[in-house]
Design an enzyme around this catalytic site. Structure first.
Site, mmCIF file in Angstrom:
data_model
loop_
_atom_site.group_PDB
_atom_site.id
_atom_site.type_symbol
_atom_site.label_atom_id
_atom_site.label_comp_id
_atom_site.label_asym_id
_atom_site.label_seq_id
_atom_site.Cartn_x
_atom_site.Cartn_y
_atom_site.Cartn_z
ATOM 1 N N ASN A 25 6.007 18.709 -67.291
ATOM 2 C CA ASN A 25 5.558 18.628 -66.023
ATOM 3 C C ASN A 25 6.810 20.498 -65.294
ATOM 4 O O ASN A 25 7.141 21.383 -66.201
ATOM 5 C CB ASN A 25 6.951 17.895 -65.247
ATOM 6 C CG ASN A 25 7.176 17.879 -63.715
ATOM 7 O OD1 ASN A 25 6.618 16.921 -63.422
ATOM 8 N ND2 ASN A 25 8.677 18.196 -63.457
ATOM 9 N N HIS B 134 5.702 21.589 -55.720
ATOM 10 C CA HIS B 134 6.012 22.370 -54.354
ATOM 11 C C HIS B 134 5.698 23.266 -53.670
ATOM 12 O O HIS B 134 5.422 24.948 -54.170
ATOM 13 C CB HIS B 134 7.893 23.071 -54.596
ATOM 14 C CG HIS B 134 8.222 22.149 -55.731
ATOM 15 N ND1 HIS B 134 8.945 20.986 -54.830
ATOM 16 C CD2 HIS B 134 8.956 21.638 -56.932
ATOM 17 C CE1 HIS B 134 9.477 20.631 -56.128
ATOM 18 N NE2 HIS B 134 9.549 20.463 -56.912
ATOM 19 N N GLU C 14 8.655 23.012 -67.015
ATOM 20 C CA GLU C 14 9.048 24.450 -66.953
ATOM 21 C C GLU C 14 9.000 25.550 -68.179
ATOM 22 O O GLU C 14 9.600 25.958 -67.638
ATOM 23 C CB GLU C 14 10.243 24.554 -65.479
ATOM 24 C CG GLU C 14 9.451 23.717 -64.735
ATOM 25 C CD GLU C 14 10.703 24.338 -63.260
ATOM 26 O OE1 GLU C 14 12.377 25.234 -63.567
ATOM 27 O OE2 GLU C 14 11.036 23.414 -62.675
HETATM 28 C C1 XIL Z 1 16.147 20.914 -57.814
HETATM 29 C C2 XIL Z 1 16.899 19.804 -57.271
HETATM 30 O O1 XIL Z 1 16.199 19.030 -55.655
HETATM 31 C C3 XIL Z 1 18.439 20.604 -56.560
HETATM 32 O O2 XIL Z 1 19.101 19.591 -55.905
HETATM 33 C C4 XIL Z 1 19.215 20.927 -57.814
HETATM 34 O O3 XIL Z 1 20.160 22.570 -57.071
HETATM 35 C C5 XIL Z 1 18.127 21.600 -58.665
HETATM 36 O O4 XIL Z 1 16.929 21.159 -59.047
HETATM 37 N N1 XIL Z 1 11.790 21.629 -59.998
HETATM 38 C C6 XIL Z 1 12.582 20.447 -60.570
HETATM 39 C C7 XIL Z 1 13.849 19.728 -60.535
HETATM 40 O O5 XIL Z 1 11.609 20.196 -62.137
HETATM 41 O O6 XIL Z 1 14.243 19.111 -60.978
HETATM 42 C C8 XIL Z 1 14.029 20.634 -59.389
HETATM 43 O O7 XIL Z 1 15.491 19.755 -58.795
HETATM 44 C C9 XIL Z 1 13.361 20.849 -57.965
HETATM 45 C C10 XIL Z 1 11.906 22.526 -58.806
#
Ligand code: XIL
Length: 468
Positions: A202, A241, A159
């Protein structure tokens, strides 16, 4: 529509270990077995509740029966692995690695350089570029080094791109303290710590078009630069997502857009993986059966990219059951393929049916079972008839070609100096792993048919062999 309803009904009625027994799904068919038949990885996170031992027994049973790749939801992140300076904590990560090995699963590591879930002590150095560089380097050396040879692939940078005007994300201790060169450096350090690990960039919102105004377009320019400069990057992870189309009028992503990105990356010999898929509905709305079926269709459309694009191999879902999902915090719900009671949803059926019906490629290696087959194959077992031929992976043709053949128990490889060799039985279970430094390696396996994968950096070749 009618068929899917029937399958769901049966699956809900007689589900055992998450496998729907119906006339359509044979008892021994799982997502995992069908994914392996199609030469792809399908997975789900092990979530934080699992690490705490707080999940019902059938959760784990479902997980290991249905999936062949795993990633930890939070337990390999910076704050989990280095909670205080230079004091590393590997207990949970080790637990996952052990579980994955016991169950013959591939392992993703997530994530090394990310602006989020960074422990507070790192911020003490936010104005000290030299120190921050050494903090990041030390972290990567230790964490990647600890799981060297065990974690197959890493999200090295997560990110780093901003959401709006595509540019680097400003609010990141790494970006603010070091500058964008933290990214290139992180890849170089990760590669030095484990030269055999696949290394990914990623991010999310990569399914929103490959144009300079979209995140994927900006990323593509960076990937071109990294490749041109010899930065060791092998893959792009698309978190994916996404929200169900009808509940979000701002939704602009699509499987087609992500497919375009896969094709652009193929030209650079970079893989695309779907790493964190969920397809949620807005919180608070009633979700009907037909909504769930539409959701299943979208899951299937994203799967098609992984099945059909030669440089795509991984389909990873960010959770197993809607009951334990991070989506609530995003104001979304019901984004996964099992419901609150760990029963498969229409999305599960949709994925199963697609994996069952996908026609494997007419690939010579996949059908030839003779011991001394010297056919050079593509890197995957995918159907290239649907592909634009301009995206063929370069190492499979021309002077840089890689070939392999087997005689007795010896595997001969040309075109790679130092290849990592992995042998899997026809159920996809790893049976041998080793290195080939001088063009030949003895495979310590019994007589039979196997899939062999040889890999050097981002180049790899997969082929069926017979040991006689
Ligand atoms: C999220 C987890 O699912 C949660 O439990 C945590 O509180 C925050 O992170 N992008 C990512 C993941 O790369 O690591 C994130 O995971 C979701 C969004």
């Amino acid at each position: 529509m009618k068929k899917r309803l029937t399958i769901s009904g049966l699956a809900l009625g007689v589900t055992l270990l998450g496998v729907g027994f119906s006339t359509t799904f044979a008892a021994d068919e799982t997502l995992r077995s069908l994914a392996e038949k199609n030469g792809i990885y399908i997975g789900a996170i092990l979530n934080s509740q699992w690490f705490g031992g707080g999940l019902p027994g059938n959760y784990e049973q479902i997980h290991k029966t249905q999936f062949n790749i795993v990633v930890a939801e939070n337990e390999m992140k910076f704050d989990a692995t280095e909670p205080s300076e230079n004091r590393f904590s590997y207990g949970n990560g080790d637990k996952m690695v052990k579980y994955a090995k016991q169950n013959g699963m591939r392992i993703r590591g997530h994530a090394l350089a990310w602006h989020s879930q960074v422990p507070n002590w790192v911020n003490n150095y936010k104005n000290d570029k030299k120190k921050l560089l050494s903090v990041l380097k030390n972290h990567i050396n230790n964490v990647v080094g600890h799981w060297k040879g065990q974690v197959d692939e890493w999200d090295v940078v997560n990110e780093a791109i901003s959401n709006n005007e595509p540019q680097w994300r400003g609010y990141s201790v790494w970006y603010q303290g070091i500058g964008p060169e933290f990214i290139d450096s992180a890849f170089v350090w990760a590669h030095a710590a484990d030269p055999d690990a696949e290394l990914c960039y990623n991010d999310y919102n990569l399914e929103q078009g490959v144009n300079p105004k979209a995140k994927a377009g900006f990323l593509l320019e960076q990937v071109k630069r990294w490749v041109a400069n010899g930065i060791p990057i092998h893959c792009v992870g698309s978190q994916t997502h996404v929200e169900d189309t009808t509940t979000d009028k701002h939704f602009i992503g699509s499987p087609d857009s992500l497919r375009s990105l896969a094709r652009e990356l193929a030209k650079l010999n970079i893989k695309l993986k779907i790493t964190e898929l969920d397809i949620g509905f807005k919180s608070g709305i009633n979700v009907s059966q037909s909504d769930l079926e539409r959701q299943g269709k979208t899951f299937r459309e994203y799967l098609d990219i992984i099945l059909e694009e030669p440089n795509a191999d991984t389909y990873l879902i960010w959770g197993v059951s809607d009951k334990w999902s991070w989506l609530g915090g995003l104001n979304r719900q019901k984004g996964l393929i099992y419901d609150d009671n760990l029963k498969p949803k229409p999305a599960f059926d949709s994925i199963m049916v697609r994996l069952q019906n996908f026609e494997p490629p007419q690939d010579t290696a996949a059908t030839d079972t003779t011991a001394n087959d010297t056919t050079v194959t593509d890197t995957t077992k995918k159907d290239t008839t649907v592909q634009d031929t301009s995206i063929a992976i370069p190492q499979t043709a021309g002077p840089g070609s890689v070939t392999m053949h087997v005689a007795g128990h010896t595997l001969f490889i040309t075109g790679m100096k130092s290849a990592k060799v992995d042998v899997f039985d026809m159920q996809g279970r790893p049976v041998f792993s080793g290195k080939c430094e001088k063009g030949a390696v003895d495979l310590n396996v019994a007589e039979g048919l196997y899939m062999v994968r040889v890999r050097e950096g981002s180049r790899n070749l997969v082929q069926k062999i017979a040991i006689k």
